[in-house]
Design a protein around this motif. Structure first.
Motif, PDB file in Angstrom:
ATOM      1  N   ALA A   1       0.847  -1.195   0.000  1.00 50.82           N
ATOM      2  CA  ALA A   1       0.000   0.000   0.000  1.00 50.82           C
ATOM      3  C   ALA A   1       0.882   1.244   0.000  1.00 50.82           C
ATOM      4  CB  ALA A   1      -0.921  -0.001   1.213  1.00 50.82           C
ATOM      5  N   ILE A   2       0.634   2.150  -0.949  1.00 49.48           N
ATOM      6  CA  ILE A   2       1.448   3.356  -1.125  1.00 49.48           C
ATOM      7  C   ILE A   2       0.530   4.565  -1.140  1.00 49.48           C
ATOM      8  CG2 ILE A   2       3.009   4.598  -2.694  1.00 49.48           C
ATOM      9  CD1 ILE A   2       3.855   1.821  -3.781  1.00 49.48           C
ATOM     10  N   ARG A   3       0.974   5.644  -0.511  1.00 41.49           N
ATOM     11  CA  ARG A   3       0.220   6.896  -0.542  1.00 41.49           C
ATOM     12  C   ARG A   3       1.185   8.051  -0.773  1.00 41.49           C
ATOM     13  NH1 ARG A   3       0.858   9.682   4.217  1.00 41.49           N
ATOM     14  NH2 ARG A   3       1.722   8.502   5.976  1.00 41.49           N
ATOM     15  N   THR A   4       0.628   9.203  -1.102  1.00 39.38           N
ATOM     16  CA  THR A   4       1.441  10.406  -1.284  1.00 39.38           C
ATOM     17  C   THR A   4       1.604  11.102   0.058  1.00 39.38           C
ATOM     18  OG1 THR A   4       0.625  10.669  -3.537  1.00 39.38           O
ATOM     19  CG2 THR A   4       1.631  12.599  -2.507  1.00 39.38           C
ATOM     20  N   ALA A   5       2.838  11.409   0.425  1.00 43.37           N
ATOM     21  CA  ALA A   5       3.114  12.065   1.700  1.00 43.37           C
ATOM     22  C   ALA A   5       2.725  13.537   1.642  1.00 43.37           C
ATOM     23  CB  ALA A   5       4.588  11.930   2.058  1.00 43.37           C
ATOM     24  N   GLY A   6       2.338  14.085   2.784  1.00 44.18           N
ATOM     25  CA  GLY A   6       2.035  15.500   2.916  1.00 44.18           C
ATOM     26  C   GLY A   6       2.895  16.140   3.985  1.00 44.18           C
ATOM     27  N   GLU A   7       2.637  17.402   4.267  1.00 44.01           N
ATOM     28  CA  GLU A   7       3.436  18.124   5.259  1.00 44.01           C
ATOM     29  C   GLU A   7       3.432  17.421   6.618  1.00 44.01           C
ATOM     30  OE1 GLU A   7       5.426  20.626   5.020  1.00 44.01           O
ATOM     31  OE2 GLU A   7       5.032  21.212   2.936  1.00 44.01           O
ATOM     32  N   GLY A   8       2.316  16.788   6.943  1.00 43.97           N
ATOM     33  CA  GLY A   8       2.228  16.098   8.226  1.00 43.97           C
ATOM     34  C   GLY A   8       3.136  14.892   8.342  1.00 43.97           C
ATOM     35  N   ASP A   9       3.682  14.457   7.218  1.00 42.63           N
ATOM     36  CA  ASP A   9       4.591  13.303   7.210  1.00 42.63           C
ATOM     37  C   ASP A   9       6.061  13.717   7.253  1.00 42.63           C
ATOM     38  OD1 ASP A   9       2.608  11.103   6.789  1.00 42.63           O
ATOM     39  OD2 ASP A   9       2.216  12.227   4.934  1.00 42.63           O
ATOM     40  N   ARG A  10       6.332  15.005   7.356  1.00 44.74           N
ATOM     41  CA  ARG A  10       7.710  15.480   7.231  1.00 44.74           C
ATOM     42  C   ARG A  10       8.657  14.780   8.204  1.00 44.74           C
ATOM     43  NH1 ARG A  10      11.182  19.268   9.514  1.00 44.74           N
ATOM     44  NH2 ARG A  10      12.576  20.320   8.027  1.00 44.74           N
ATOM     45  N   GLU A  11       8.317  14.730   9.483  1.00 47.06           N
ATOM     46  CA  GLU A  11       9.232  14.136  10.462  1.00 47.06           C
ATOM     47  C   GLU A  11       9.451  12.657  10.169  1.00 47.06           C
ATOM     48  OE1 GLU A  11       8.381  14.888  14.539  1.00 47.06           O
ATOM     49  OE2 GLU A  11       8.106  17.049  14.255  1.00 47.06           O
TER      50      GLU A  11
ATOM     51  N   ILE B   1      12.505  20.386   0.040  1.00 45.33           N
ATOM     52  CA  ILE B   1      12.565  20.736  -1.374  1.00 45.33           C
ATOM     53  C   ILE B   1      11.549  19.913  -2.167  1.00 45.33           C
ATOM     54  CG2 ILE B   1      13.997  20.554  -3.456  1.00 45.33           C
ATOM     55  CD1 ILE B   1      16.417  21.271  -1.621  1.00 45.33           C
ATOM     56  N   VAL B   2      11.492  18.621  -1.895  1.00 42.39           N
ATOM     57  CA  VAL B   2      10.620  17.749  -2.689  1.00 42.39           C
ATOM     58  C   VAL B   2       9.160  17.898  -2.260  1.00 42.39           C
ATOM     59  CG1 VAL B   2      10.209  15.389  -3.456  1.00 42.39           C
ATOM     60  CG2 VAL B   2      12.543  16.201  -3.126  1.00 42.39           C
ATOM     61  N   LEU B   3       8.898  18.132  -0.980  1.00 45.31           N
ATOM     62  CA  LEU B   3       7.518  18.396  -0.571  1.00 45.31           C
ATOM     63  C   LEU B   3       6.979  19.636  -1.288  1.00 45.31           C
ATOM     64  CD1 LEU B   3       7.457  17.701   3.279  1.00 45.31           C
ATOM     65  CD2 LEU B   3       6.106  16.520   1.528  1.00 45.31           C
ATOM     66  N   ALA B   4       7.859  20.617  -1.515  1.00 46.18           N
ATOM     67  CA  ALA B   4       7.428  21.865  -2.146  1.00 46.18           C
ATOM     68  C   ALA B   4       7.338  21.760  -3.667  1.00 46.18           C
ATOM     69  CB  ALA B   4       8.389  23.000  -1.772  1.00 46.18           C
ATOM     70  N   ALA B   5       8.256  21.007  -4.277  1.00 43.69           N
ATOM     71  CA  ALA B   5       8.365  21.045  -5.738  1.00 43.69           C
ATOM     72  C   ALA B   5       8.118  19.714  -6.427  1.00 43.69           C
ATOM     73  CB  ALA B   5       9.760  21.554  -6.133  1.00 43.69           C
ATOM     74  N   GLY B   6       7.987  18.638  -5.673  1.00 39.79           N
ATOM     75  CA  GLY B   6       7.831  17.324  -6.280  1.00 39.79           C
ATOM     76  C   GLY B   6       6.784  16.502  -5.562  1.00 39.79           C
ATOM     77  N   ARG B   7       7.078  15.235  -5.415  1.00 37.96           N
ATOM     78  CA  ARG B   7       6.148  14.334  -4.749  1.00 37.96           C
ATOM     79  C   ARG B   7       6.931  13.297  -3.959  1.00 37.96           C
ATOM     80  NH1 ARG B   7       4.595  11.869  -8.618  1.00 37.96           N
ATOM     81  NH2 ARG B   7       5.209   9.739  -8.149  1.00 37.96           N
ATOM     82  N   ILE B   8       6.451  12.977  -2.769  1.00 36.30           N
ATOM     83  CA  ILE B   8       7.038  11.914  -1.965  1.00 36.30           C
ATOM     84  C   ILE B   8       5.997  10.816  -1.801  1.00 36.30           C
ATOM     85  CG2 ILE B   8       8.033  11.272   0.258  1.00 36.30           C
ATOM     86  CD1 ILE B   8       9.058  14.122   0.547  1.00 36.30           C
ATOM     87  N   ASP B   9       6.341   9.618  -2.238  1.00 34.88           N
ATOM     88  CA  ASP B   9       5.502   8.448  -2.024  1.00 34.88           C
ATOM     89  C   ASP B   9       6.013   7.710  -0.802  1.00 34.88           C
ATOM     90  OD1 ASP B   9       4.006   8.999  -4.287  1.00 34.88           O
ATOM     91  OD2 ASP B   9       5.226   7.724  -5.593  1.00 34.88           O
ATOM     92  N   VAL B  10       5.104   7.225   0.017  1.00 39.92           N
ATOM     93  CA  VAL B  10       5.491   6.513   1.231  1.00 39.92           C
ATOM     94  C   VAL B  10       4.602   5.282   1.378  1.00 39.92           C
ATOM     95  CG1 VAL B  10       3.960   7.952   2.673  1.00 39.92           C
ATOM     96  CG2 VAL B  10       5.893   6.757   3.732  1.00 39.92           C
TER      97      VAL B  10
END
Length: 202
Positions: free
Chosen positions: A4-14, A54-63
Motif C-alpha cells: 500500500a502506497i500513498r502520497t506524503a504531505g506536510e504532516g509526514d515530514r518528520e 525541497i521535494v515536498l514543495a516542488a515534487g512528490r514523496i511516495d510513502v
C-alpha cells in the motif's frame, strides 16, 4: 500481497526525515559528505530535512502505508538545463552545515551530470528502513511511478549511490547514463536512465 502506497504531505515530514536519515546514515555518499561518525549523526538529519522540504514543495514523496519506505520524485521539464549559478546547493549548505564545503559540492556535481533536453521523472532518493530491506518495498515504490512513465511515454533518471541499489535499478530497466561520478577522494555515483516501455511484462 501488494504494498500500500500513498502520497506524503506536510504532516509526514518528520517521518520522512527520520526514515531517510536511518536509511542513508551508512551510505557511502553520506559518509563522504560527513566523514566523522559523530558529526554525521548530528548533521545528517538536517541534510535529509532540507531534501524533504525541497521535494515536498516542488515534487512528490511516495510513502508506504506503514511508513517503512519512501521515494522522493521530481518532474523535470524538457528545457531545464544545468545552471552554474544555481543557488540551491549553496542554500542547502547554509541551512545544513555552513562550514562543510562538501554539502554544496555534491549538489553541484550531481547537477552538472543531470541529463537535459527531455522531460523525465527524477528519483532523487529512495529510503527503506534498515530492518525492512529485501522485502520488495523499494521495488514497489519505484514500479508505481515507472508504470505511469510507461503509460505517458516518460523516461526516468536517478543516481545510484552504491552497488546494491545499482543492481536493483538495473533489474527495473535502468541503464548507465554516462560515466560514473567519482566524488573527490570519495565513492562513486552512477547516473542511470530508463526509457519508457511500450508495454510492461506481466
Amino acid at each position: 500481497m501488494g504494498v500500500a502506497i500513498r502520497t506524503a504531505g506536510e504532516g509526514d515530514r518528520e517521518l520522512i526525515v527520520r526514515l531517510l536519515d536511518e536509511a542513508f546514515q551508512d551510505d557511502p555518499v553520506s559518509g563522504w559528505v560527513f566523514p566523522g561518525v559523530e558529526d554525521r549523526r548530528a548533521k545528517h538529519p538536517r541534510l535529509m530535512a532540507a531534501f524533504t522540504d525541497i521535494v515536498l514543495a516542488a515534487g512528490r514523496i511516495d510513502v508506504t502505508e506503514d511508513g517503512s519506505a519512501c521515494a522522493l520524485w521530481l518532474s523535470v521539464p524538457a528545457d531545464e538545463g544545468h545552471d552554474a549559478e544555481d543557488e540551491g546547493p549553496a542554500q542547502v549548505r547554509e541551512a545544513v552545515d555552513p562550514d562543510n564545503e562538501r554539502v554544496e559540492r555534491v549538489g553541484r556535481l550531481m547537477a552538472a551530470i543531470h541529463p537535459t533536453g527531455r522531460a523525465h521523472e527524477y528519483l532523487w532518493m529512495i529510503g527503506v528502513a534498515p530492518g525492512r530491506q529485501d522485502e520488495g518495498l523499494g521495488t514497489a515504490l519505484i514500479e508505481a511511478v515507472l508504470d505511469r512513465c510507461d503509460r505517458e511515454g516518460l523516461p526516468a533518471y536517478l543516481e545510484a549511490s552504491n552497488a546494491r541499489s545499482r543492481n536493483l535499478y538495473e533489474r527495473l530497466g535502468f541503464e548507465p547514463a554516462g560515466p560514473a561520478l567519482d566524488l573527490p577522494d570519495g565513492p562513486s555515483m552512477w547516473p542511470m536512465w530508463r526509457e519508457p516501455r511500450s508495454h510492461r511484462p506481466a
